[in-house]
Each structure stands twice: as C-alpha cells, then as structure tokens.
Design a protein around this motif. Structure first.
Motif, PDB file in Angstrom:
ATOM      1  N   HIS A   1       0.498   0.680  -8.391  1.00  0.00           N
ATOM      2  CA  HIS A   1       0.426   0.112  -7.047  1.00  0.00           C
ATOM      3  C   HIS A   1       0.170  -1.379  -7.134  1.00  0.00           C
TER       4      HIS A   1
ATOM      5  N   GLU B   1       0.830  -1.195   0.000  1.00  0.00           N
ATOM      6  CA  GLU B   1       0.000   0.000   0.000  1.00  0.00           C
ATOM      7  C   GLU B   1       0.873   1.257   0.000  1.00  0.00           C
TER       8      GLU B   1
ATOM      9  N   PHE C   1       1.837   5.131  -1.377  1.00  0.00           N
ATOM     10  CA  PHE C   1       1.095   6.326  -1.745  1.00  0.00           C
ATOM     11  C   PHE C   1       2.065   7.401  -2.220  1.00  0.00           C
TER      12      PHE C   1
ATOM     13  N   THR D   1      -3.132  13.293  -2.082  1.00  0.00           N
ATOM     14  CA  THR D   1      -2.452  12.001  -2.073  1.00  0.00           C
ATOM     15  C   THR D   1      -3.221  11.000  -2.906  1.00  0.00           C
TER      16      THR D   1
ATOM     17  N   GLN E   1      -3.035   6.684  -4.319  1.00  0.00           N
ATOM     18  CA  GLN E   1      -2.404   5.402  -4.071  1.00  0.00           C
ATOM     19  C   GLN E   1      -1.425   5.085  -5.189  1.00  0.00           C
TER      20      GLN E   1
END
Length: 212
Positions: A82, A35, A37, A58, A60
């Motif tokens: 991601h 995860e 970011f 922000t 991901q």
C-alpha cells in the motif's frame, strides 16, 4: 474475485477495493486514493458436500497474485503493498498480515511491515514456517520471513542485488529459484535473469548462481 488460493480444506477468494464510497466528497473529488484494500473470503471444502462460506476479512493494500497468500495451520498469511508506489514511491511499503478465523470474520492476529520502503512487491512465496518476498524500484531486496509464530511474524534476512524476481520456486529446504529481470543499479531492466538463492542461513541469504 481477483485472485484465488486453495489449501486442502480451505478456498479463498481475494477482491480489491480501490475506492470506498465514503471516500468521495460532495463534489465527487476523491480523497486518499492511495488507501487501497483487499478483502478475503474463506470457504470450506468437505468431501461429498457442497462448499460452505465461512468468513471474510479486509487488510490495507493491494494483493500481487495468488502466491502472495497461503494458509498454514489454520492461519491465512497475506502480503499486500500500500501507498503511492505508482507515483513517487516514497510512501509505499509491503506488509505481511496473518489472519485467523474468528466466527464469520477473518481477524488480523499478527503483522510485520516495512518491506520495500518506497518500492513495489514483485514476487512472493509462503511455505510453512518460512516465506520469501522480492520488492523492487531500483535495487531488488530479497527478504526471508520467519512465519513460525503466527502472532509475531518477522523479517530475518535481506539481500540487495540489481534486478528482481517475478517468480520464486523452492528447490529444496535451503535453495530458492528466482526468475525475473536483470537490471542496472539505476533500475533499468536489461533482460531475463534466473538466480539461485541460498537460504540455509535465514539471516544471511546469498545469491549463489545466476544466468542472464
């Protein structure tokens, strides 16, 4: 800051957030390492005045480089990857997110995902109402993006060829130059490759020339 980008009146700094403090347990075991970011911070340029901080937001995923972000008509467009692309690659994907300044926040107003399922972003170029992206694991998908509606970006075309481009450069409105690596169908790189892509039909991009 990890990457920077500037338009005529905006300056953006991108920062990676690899591990949020709340993702640690009491025994310091990391939860959800995939995860990641990226935060973006916008500053304003005005002639003969100091730069002024405006907003932050922000999304991901991890930013590749400065070519993965672009500002157009007041909207910041960013491409991030991601998921576990460094491991099995099965969960990774690249997503294009459109951000808009709303007060002191950069808020997502549009998104298109699913680019390069199980792959990693290798190059990108965002130019006005169109964008291009290359992902790779074994075969290189070259994507054409429609960015004309900031709230509804879309993938309009895709071309799968061996190898990948690590830099994309517009030659004119119908042709894009790609510089990168040739590769076998199994993903083994074999040396330098330069390609010309014809994007005159966004739904059917073509590789019209190559040099290896």
């Amino acid at each position: 800051g990890d990457s920077i980008y500037s338009s005529l009146d905006r300056f953006y700094v991108a920062t990676s957030r690899w591990l949020a403090p709340e993702r640690f347990t009491d025994d310091m075991a990391v939860v959800g390492f995939d995860e990641t970011f990226t935060s973006f911070h916008a500053f304003e340029f005005v002639a003969d005045e100091p730069a002024r901080y405006l907003a932050s937001g922000t999304v991901q995923g991890q930013l590749l480089n400065q070519f993965s972000l672009d500002e157009h008509r007041g909207f910041l467009r960013v491409l991030t990857t991601h998921g576990e692309n460094w491991d099995t690659g099965e969960a990774s994907e690249t997503v294009l997110t459109v951000l808009e300044e709303q007060g002191d926040r950069l808020v997502a107003v549009g998104e298109v995902g699913g680019l390069g399922q199980g792959e990693q972003l290798y190059s990108a170029r965002l130019l006005g109402d169109v964008g291009f992206a290359v992902t790779f694991r074994q075969i290189d998908p070259f994507y054409v993006l429609d960015l004309s509606d900031p709230t509804a970006p879309a993938v309009t075309g895709e071309l799968k060829i061996p190898g990948f481009s690590t830099y994309l450069h517009p030659l004119d409105e119908n042709r894009v130059l790609g510089v990168g690596q040739a590769a076998t169908d199994q993903g083994q790189t074999t040396g330098l490759k330069v390609s010309i892509f014809d994007v005159s039909d966004p739904a059917r991009p073509l590789e019209t020339a190559q040099w290896t």
